[in-house]
Structures are given as structure tokens and as C-alpha cells.
Design a protein around this motif. Structure first.
Motif, PDB file in Angstrom:
ATOM      1  N   UNK A  83       0.926  -0.983   0.068  1.00 12.11           N
ATOM      2  CA  UNK A  83       0.091   0.108   0.142  1.00 12.11           C
ATOM      3  C   UNK A  83       1.058   1.168   0.018  1.00 12.11           C
ATOM      4  N   UNK A  84       0.865   2.075  -1.040  1.00 15.36           N
ATOM      5  CA  UNK A  84       1.731   3.054  -1.394  1.00 15.36           C
ATOM      6  C   UNK A  84       0.750   4.351  -0.907  1.00 15.36           C
ATOM      7  N   UNK A  85       1.251   5.064  -0.157  1.00 18.80           N
ATOM      8  CA  UNK A  85       0.532   6.183   0.185  1.00 18.80           C
ATOM      9  C   UNK A  85       1.315   7.446  -0.533  1.00 18.80           C
ATOM     10  N   UNK A  86       0.953   8.022  -1.767  1.00 22.26           N
ATOM     11  CA  UNK A  86       1.769   8.907  -2.395  1.00 22.26           C
ATOM     12  C   UNK A  86       1.021   9.796  -3.267  1.00 22.26           C
ATOM     13  N   UNK A 104      -2.236   2.033  -4.842  1.00 24.69           N
ATOM     14  CA  UNK A 104      -1.718   3.248  -4.639  1.00 24.69           C
ATOM     15  C   UNK A 104      -2.993   4.241  -4.094  1.00 24.69           C
ATOM     16  N   UNK A 105      -2.955   4.981  -3.280  1.00 20.18           N
ATOM     17  CA  UNK A 105      -3.728   5.872  -2.497  1.00 20.18           C
ATOM     18  C   UNK A 105      -3.130   7.273  -2.401  1.00 20.18           C
ATOM     19  N   UNK A 106      -3.979   8.220  -2.362  1.00 20.99           N
ATOM     20  CA  UNK A 106      -3.095   9.574  -2.374  1.00 20.99           C
ATOM     21  C   UNK A 106      -3.027  10.246  -0.949  1.00 20.99           C
ATOM     22  N   UNK A 133      -3.632   9.683   3.630  1.00 22.82           N
ATOM     23  CA  UNK A 133      -3.668   8.776   4.905  1.00 22.82           C
ATOM     24  C   UNK A 133      -5.059   8.565   5.180  1.00 22.82           C
ATOM     25  N   UNK A 134      -6.180   9.311   4.932  1.00 26.02           N
ATOM     26  CA  UNK A 134      -7.527   8.778   5.091  1.00 26.02           C
ATOM     27  C   UNK A 134      -7.957   7.777   4.261  1.00 26.02           C
ATOM     28  N   UNK A 135      -7.381   7.833   2.973  1.00 26.47           N
ATOM     29  CA  UNK A 135      -7.911   6.988   1.905  1.00 26.47           C
ATOM     30  C   UNK A 135      -7.215   5.429   2.436  1.00 26.47           C
ATOM     31  N   UNK A 136      -5.844   5.534   2.906  1.00 23.90           N
ATOM     32  CA  UNK A 136      -5.247   4.477   3.256  1.00 23.90           C
ATOM     33  C   UNK A 136      -5.783   3.679   4.338  1.00 23.90           C
TER      34      UNK A 136
END
Length: 65
Positions: A12-15, A39-41, A43-46
Motif C-alpha cells: 500500500x503506497x500512500x503517495x 496506490x492511494x493519495x 492517509x485517510x484513504x489508506x
């Protein structure tokens, strides 16, 4: 003797930078690391992905030295 194929690791890449996501994908490909990159953009989405069960997260306990 050939080794059995390993299962791909879940990452899980938060970027929020498309360029950094591209560099990460390239680095993983060049290192020949079998993976499923999510890939999520932010922290909340992660957190949402993890808490809704989309990704299984295994946490290793901290060890004290």
C-alpha cells in the motif's frame, strides 16, 4: 533445482505525486519484486482501505532490545 514461485507481496503506497508513484513502480520492476501495488493519495484513504478489509495488514510486534 527451481524454487517455487513466491506469492506477490501486497504494498500500500500512500503517495500524492504521480512521478514518485512511477519511480516506485519502476524500482519494484527493476528489482524483480513480485507485488500488487495499491496506490492511494492520502492517509485517510489508506486507513479506509485497511479498515474496510480491502487489504490485509499484518503487523509485526515491536521487539525491545
Amino acid at each position: 533445482m527451481t524454487e517455487p514461485e513466491a506469492h506477490p507481496i501486497e504494498i500500500l503506497l500512500v503517495e500524492d505525486s504521480a512521478a514518485d508513484v512511477r519511480l516506485t513502480r519502476e524500482a519494484l520492476r527493476e528489482a524483480k519484486i513480485r507485488n500488487r501495488l495499491h496506490v492511494v493519495t492520502d492517509g485517510l484513504e489508506a486507513v479506509s482501505r485497511v479498515t474496510e478489509g480491502e487489504l490485509l495488514v499484518e503487523l509485526e510486534p515491536e521487539t525491545s532490545e
